[in-house]
Design a protein around this motif. Structure first.
Motif, PDB file in Angstrom:
ATOM      1  N   UNK A 128      -2.267  -4.933  -4.460  1.00 41.80           N
ATOM      2  CA  UNK A 128      -2.307  -3.571  -3.917  1.00 41.80           C
ATOM      3  C   UNK A 128      -3.690  -3.270  -3.355  1.00 41.80           C
ATOM      4  N   UNK A 129      -4.714  -3.558  -4.145  1.00 35.01           N
ATOM      5  CA  UNK A 129      -6.084  -3.354  -3.683  1.00 35.01           C
ATOM      6  C   UNK A 129      -6.448  -4.336  -2.564  1.00 35.01           C
ATOM      7  N   UNK A 130      -5.939  -5.540  -2.665  1.00 35.77           N
ATOM      8  CA  UNK A 130      -6.194  -6.537  -1.621  1.00 35.77           C
ATOM      9  C   UNK A 130      -5.652  -6.048  -0.285  1.00 35.77           C
ATOM     10  N   UNK A 131      -4.439  -5.519  -0.287  1.00 35.90           N
ATOM     11  CA  UNK A 131      -3.825  -5.040   0.950  1.00 35.90           C
ATOM     12  C   UNK A 131      -4.606  -3.871   1.532  1.00 35.90           C
ATOM     13  N   UNK A 132      -5.095  -2.980   0.676  1.00 36.88           N
ATOM     14  CA  UNK A 132      -5.894  -1.850   1.161  1.00 36.88           C
ATOM     15  C   UNK A 132      -7.160  -2.342   1.856  1.00 36.88           C
ATOM     16  N   UNK A 133      -7.812  -3.322   1.250  1.00 39.41           N
ATOM     17  CA  UNK A 133      -9.036  -3.866   1.840  1.00 39.41           C
ATOM     18  C   UNK A 133      -8.736  -4.581   3.154  1.00 39.41           C
ATOM     19  N   UNK A 134      -7.642  -5.321   3.201  1.00 34.99           N
ATOM     20  CA  UNK A 134      -7.282  -6.060   4.415  1.00 34.99           C
ATOM     21  C   UNK A 134      -6.943  -5.100   5.555  1.00 34.99           C
ATOM     22  N   UNK A 135      -6.177  -4.055   5.259  1.00 31.48           N
ATOM     23  CA  UNK A 135      -5.834  -3.067   6.281  1.00 31.48           C
ATOM     24  C   UNK A 135      -7.091  -2.392   6.825  1.00 31.48           C
ATOM     25  N   UNK A 136      -8.024  -2.108   5.928  1.00 34.75           N
ATOM     26  CA  UNK A 136      -9.287  -1.486   6.333  1.00 34.75           C
ATOM     27  C   UNK A 136     -10.081  -2.428   7.237  1.00 34.75           C
ATOM     28  N   UNK A 137     -10.111  -3.715   6.861  1.00 32.30           N
ATOM     29  CA  UNK A 137     -10.848  -4.714   7.638  1.00 32.30           C
ATOM     30  C   UNK A 137     -10.297  -4.826   9.049  1.00 32.30           C
ATOM     31  N   UNK A 138      -8.966  -4.902   9.162  1.00 25.08           N
ATOM     32  CA  UNK A 138      -8.327  -5.067  10.469  1.00 25.08           C
ATOM     33  C   UNK A 138      -8.620  -3.880  11.387  1.00 25.08           C
ATOM     34  N   UNK A 139      -8.821  -2.714  10.795  1.00 27.07           N
ATOM     35  CA  UNK A 139      -9.077  -1.509  11.589  1.00 27.07           C
ATOM     36  C   UNK A 139     -10.519  -1.420  12.093  1.00 27.07           C
ATOM     37  N   UNK A 140     -11.401  -2.261  11.572  1.00 30.14           N
ATOM     38  CA  UNK A 140     -12.803  -2.226  11.984  1.00 30.14           C
ATOM     39  C   UNK A 140     -12.947  -2.809  13.391  1.00 30.14           C
ATOM     40  N   UNK A 141     -13.607  -2.092  14.256  1.00 26.15           N
ATOM     41  CA  UNK A 141     -13.776  -2.548  15.640  1.00 26.15           C
ATOM     42  C   UNK A 141     -15.211  -2.918  15.982  1.00 26.15           C
ATOM     43  N   UNK A 142     -16.168  -2.458  15.192  1.00 21.70           N
ATOM     44  CA  UNK A 142     -17.561  -2.761  15.517  1.00 21.70           C
ATOM     45  C   UNK A 142     -18.406  -2.774  14.253  1.00 21.70           C
ATOM     46  N   UNK A 143     -19.223  -3.802  14.131  1.00 23.44           N
ATOM     47  CA  UNK A 143     -20.137  -3.940  13.000  1.00 23.44           C
ATOM     48  C   UNK A 143     -21.529  -4.203  13.542  1.00 23.44           C
ATOM     49  N   UNK A 144     -22.532  -3.647  12.864  1.00 23.59           N
ATOM     50  CA  UNK A 144     -23.932  -3.877  13.250  1.00 23.59           C
ATOM     51  C   UNK A 144     -24.681  -4.456  12.052  1.00 23.59           C
ATOM     52  N   UNK A 145     -25.469  -5.500  12.263  1.00 25.79           N
ATOM     53  CA  UNK A 145     -25.445  -6.399  13.425  1.00 25.79           C
ATOM     54  C   UNK A 145     -24.370  -7.458  13.235  1.00 25.79           C
ATOM     55  N   UNK A 146     -23.962  -8.093  14.335  1.00 18.53           N
ATOM     56  CA  UNK A 146     -23.015  -9.211  14.243  1.00 18.53           C
ATOM     57  C   UNK A 146     -23.804 -10.454  13.856  1.00 18.53           C
ATOM     58  N   UNK A 147     -23.469 -11.030  12.724  1.00 17.78           N
ATOM     59  CA  UNK A 147     -24.225 -12.202  12.261  1.00 17.78           C
ATOM     60  C   UNK A 147     -23.310 -13.123  11.444  1.00 17.78           C
ATOM     61  N   UNK A 148     -23.912 -14.111  10.851  1.00 20.77           N
ATOM     62  CA  UNK A 148     -23.219 -15.164  10.105  1.00 20.77           C
ATOM     63  C   UNK A 148     -22.289 -14.584   9.043  1.00 20.77           C
ATOM     64  N   UNK A 149     -22.807 -13.662   8.209  1.00 22.10           N
ATOM     65  CA  UNK A 149     -22.003 -13.191   7.084  1.00 22.10           C
ATOM     66  C   UNK A 149     -20.881 -12.265   7.531  1.00 22.10           C
ATOM     67  N   UNK A 150     -21.066 -11.547   8.631  1.00 22.73           N
ATOM     68  CA  UNK A 150     -20.011 -10.700   9.166  1.00 22.73           C
ATOM     69  C   UNK A 150     -18.858 -11.578   9.667  1.00 22.73           C
ATOM     70  N   UNK A 151     -19.189 -12.588  10.456  1.00 26.48           N
ATOM     71  CA  UNK A 151     -18.163 -13.499  10.973  1.00 26.48           C
ATOM     72  C   UNK A 151     -17.433 -14.193   9.830  1.00 26.48           C
ATOM     73  N   UNK A 152     -18.186 -14.576   8.786  1.00 29.97           N
ATOM     74  CA  UNK A 152     -17.558 -15.244   7.645  1.00 29.97           C
ATOM     75  C   UNK A 152     -16.551 -14.319   6.964  1.00 29.97           C
TER      76      UNK A 152
END
Length: 561
Positions: free
Chosen positions: A323-347
């Motif tokens: 249940x918590x996993x799905x909430x986190x995944x749905x939130x992640x998919x909705x993200x359109x921009x992160x600052x800064x784009x780097x190694x750990x963000x892509x991972x």
């Protein structure tokens, strides 16, 4: 005539020396400072209303007015709050442009030794800062040694590879530490340098053991020093050493509660030891702090938020809390921009959706998994991109799509070739493990059991020889756990149990590791071990309402036995 000549020669020498001294810089020029393009602005930290970043004192040359600011910058630096640290050092430069150690701080703020290598922009800034620091009068031999040590990292940065320059930094810090053994900052930073230069393939942990010995001597006398406690966690971030860092892990967040990274960092050890509840609480706090920071700088999302989410999802999966996993995944998919784009963000963007489907063995979803769009150019992150291809490959294999599996395997080979060409042996080997794992399952599906087993054992042995990257919570799926799964498919439950048990030594309390061990023990007639592993699984996955079918199997077994 000779005495007269000598008198005139001496007079000219003294005159030239006097002129030289007058011309020697006492401050950097405004043009040189402007060229650094320093980060400036109000200090932003999230957390307690009273700033909590630990305590330390490091006296530098210069007026007393800059001393508190320098200590603040150093505390931020120790907690890897690099942008905010640079702001503080920039403020010192604005007040005292002749302060050489402020430029040292700028160079250190652009290094981030345990993360991805600095960008060209960061390397350029760091090298310019060191050039200024070197041109200024040195107030003490110790300060000169500090500047020389980080200068060794930036030297010839456009010609020498990152790892070689990390080793140069280590040697510079060793020289400093040897010359000033009572300087706790030198000791802490030397330990950091040892970790940065450590070889992931060195299973004796030579450099980490040396760093740990230094830090353990310092810790009792300075229990609130952010660098000492932080670097203890990084030093012992391996299965074999993790228990040594547990006291530091349980203390660091309280010491530096105003740092999102400090709130997250204990979870490295909680993950290693399978302490999922503590892991979750650590990353919930870190993610909340990172969201606060992003809002404060006018961004939608900050990289530290994604980093914490990666660990958070990993821990929720081990609790069986979909249940918590799905909430986190749905939130992640909705993200359109992160600052800064780097190694750990892509991972995080690649690993989170992949973990979810692979851990749950949702093979149809795995075959079609996509990395979230966001603002990432995936060709810049080949290793992370490989995770997506590997997930799709395993999904295709388990759903009978041979053509799709072959397409994804070819993509993995191309990525491996790219990483080899980039001379990134570590990441190339990680992709090699994925390739061997995939080929093992391909051979199993084709009925070539002996070849399948050989390839899967090779993958597990290769993974055993290297450590995970410091940024990640762990392999997407451990190769030795895959080996246990493969042996179960081959109807070899006794050997499967051995593989699962060996894997659990390195990855304690993993949901699928415990379930696999329990199932293998049941199938091989070992009721005692089946009882032990199923009981352990139910203890760590005590989430109310979890719909994982493995828990139903475990509960049924426990009810009968």
């Amino acid at each position: 005539m000779k005495p007269v000549f000598l008198r005139w020669a001496l007079f000219i020498f003294l005159l030239l020396t006097a002129v030289s001294c007058k011309e020697k810089k006492t401050a950097a020029s405004p043009e040189a400072i402007s060229a650094l393009n320093l980060k400036r602005g109000a200090l932003i930290v999230c957390g307690p209303t009273t700033q909590q970043l630990g305590s330390l004192t490091f006296t530098i040359s210069g007026p007393a007015s800059i001393q508190p600011a320098f200590n603040l910058g150093l505390k931020l630096l120790h907690s890897f709050e690099y942008d905010e640290a640079e702001k503080v050092f920039a403020g010192i430069i604005d007040e005292q442009p002749g302060c050489a150690m402020a430029y040292w701080g700028v160079a250190m703020s652009n290094f981030h030794p345990l993360w991805t290598p600095p960008t060209v922009t960061e390397l350029t800034k760091g090298s310019k800062a060191i050039a200024i620091a070197t041109s200024l009068p040195k107030q003490s031999a110790k300060e000169a040694a500090y500047i020389d040590a980080i200068g060794a990292f930036y030297k010839d940065w456009d010609k020498v590879d990152h790892r070689s320059r990390c080793i140069s930094f280590e040697k510079g810090m060793e020289k400093l530490y040897t010359a000033f053994p009572d300087d706790h900052e030198a000791a802490a930073l030397y330990a950091l340098a040892l970790n940065a230069a450590a070889d992931p393939a060195d299973k004796t942990f030579q450099k980490q053991q040396k760093a740990g010995a230094i830090l353990q001597r310092l810790f009792p006398g300075e229990p609130n020093h952010p660098g000492i406690v932080h670097y203890l966690i990084h030093t012992y971030d391996s299965p074999e050493l993790a228990t040594l860092a547990l006291p530091a892990a349980r203390k660091y967040a309280a010491i530096a509660a105003s740092s999102a990274h400090a709130l997250h960092m204990p979870s490295h050890i909680f993950t290693r030891l399978g302490l999922w509840s503590e892991d979750i609480q650590s990353n919930l706090a870190s993610v909340a702090s990172a969201k606060c920071y992003a809002e404060s700088i006018g961004k939608e999302h900050w990289d530290e938020e994604l980093h914490g989410m990666d660990y958070l999802v990993y821990a929720y999966l081990q609790r069986g809390d979909n249940t918590q996993v799905r909430q986190q995944l749905d939130y992640l998919v909705a993200i359109k921009e992160v600052y800064p784009v780097n190694f750990k963000v892509a991972y995080a963007f690649a690993a989170i959706p992949s973990r979810v489907v692979l851990e749950n063995k949702q093979w149809v979803a795995a075959a079609h998994v996509q990395a979230p769009v966001a603002n990432i150019v995936w060709d810049n992150f080949p290793w992370q991109k490989a995770i997506i291809h590997f997930t799709r490959l395993m999904g295709a294999l388990h759903t009978g799509d041979k053509a799709g599996a072959n397409t994804e395997l070819q993509a993995l080979h191309r990525i491996q070739d790219t990483l080899i060409a980039q001379k990134d042996a570590y990441k190339a080997n990680q992709v090699k493990i994925q390739i061997k794992t995939a080929e093992a399952w391909m051979n199993l599906k084709a009925g070539n059991k002996a070849e399948a087993l050989s390839l899967m054992q090779q993958a597990a042995e290769l993974e055993d020889k290297t450590e995970k990257h410091p940024v990640t919570p762990g392999e997407v799926i451990p190769a030795r756990e895959f080996l246990g799964d493969l042996l179960l498919q081959m109807n070899e439950p006794g050997k499967a149990l051995e593989a699962y048990e060996e894997n659990l030594k390195k990855h304690p309390n993993r949901f699928n590791g415990l379930y696999g061990a329990g199932l293998a023990a049941e199938k091989s007639g070992n009721k005692v071990k089946a009882n032990r592993y199923f009981q352990q699984l139910l203890a760590i996955a005590d989430t109310t309402g979890s719909n994982r079918p493995e828990l139903t199997t475990a509960r049924t077994w426990m009810a009968k036995h």
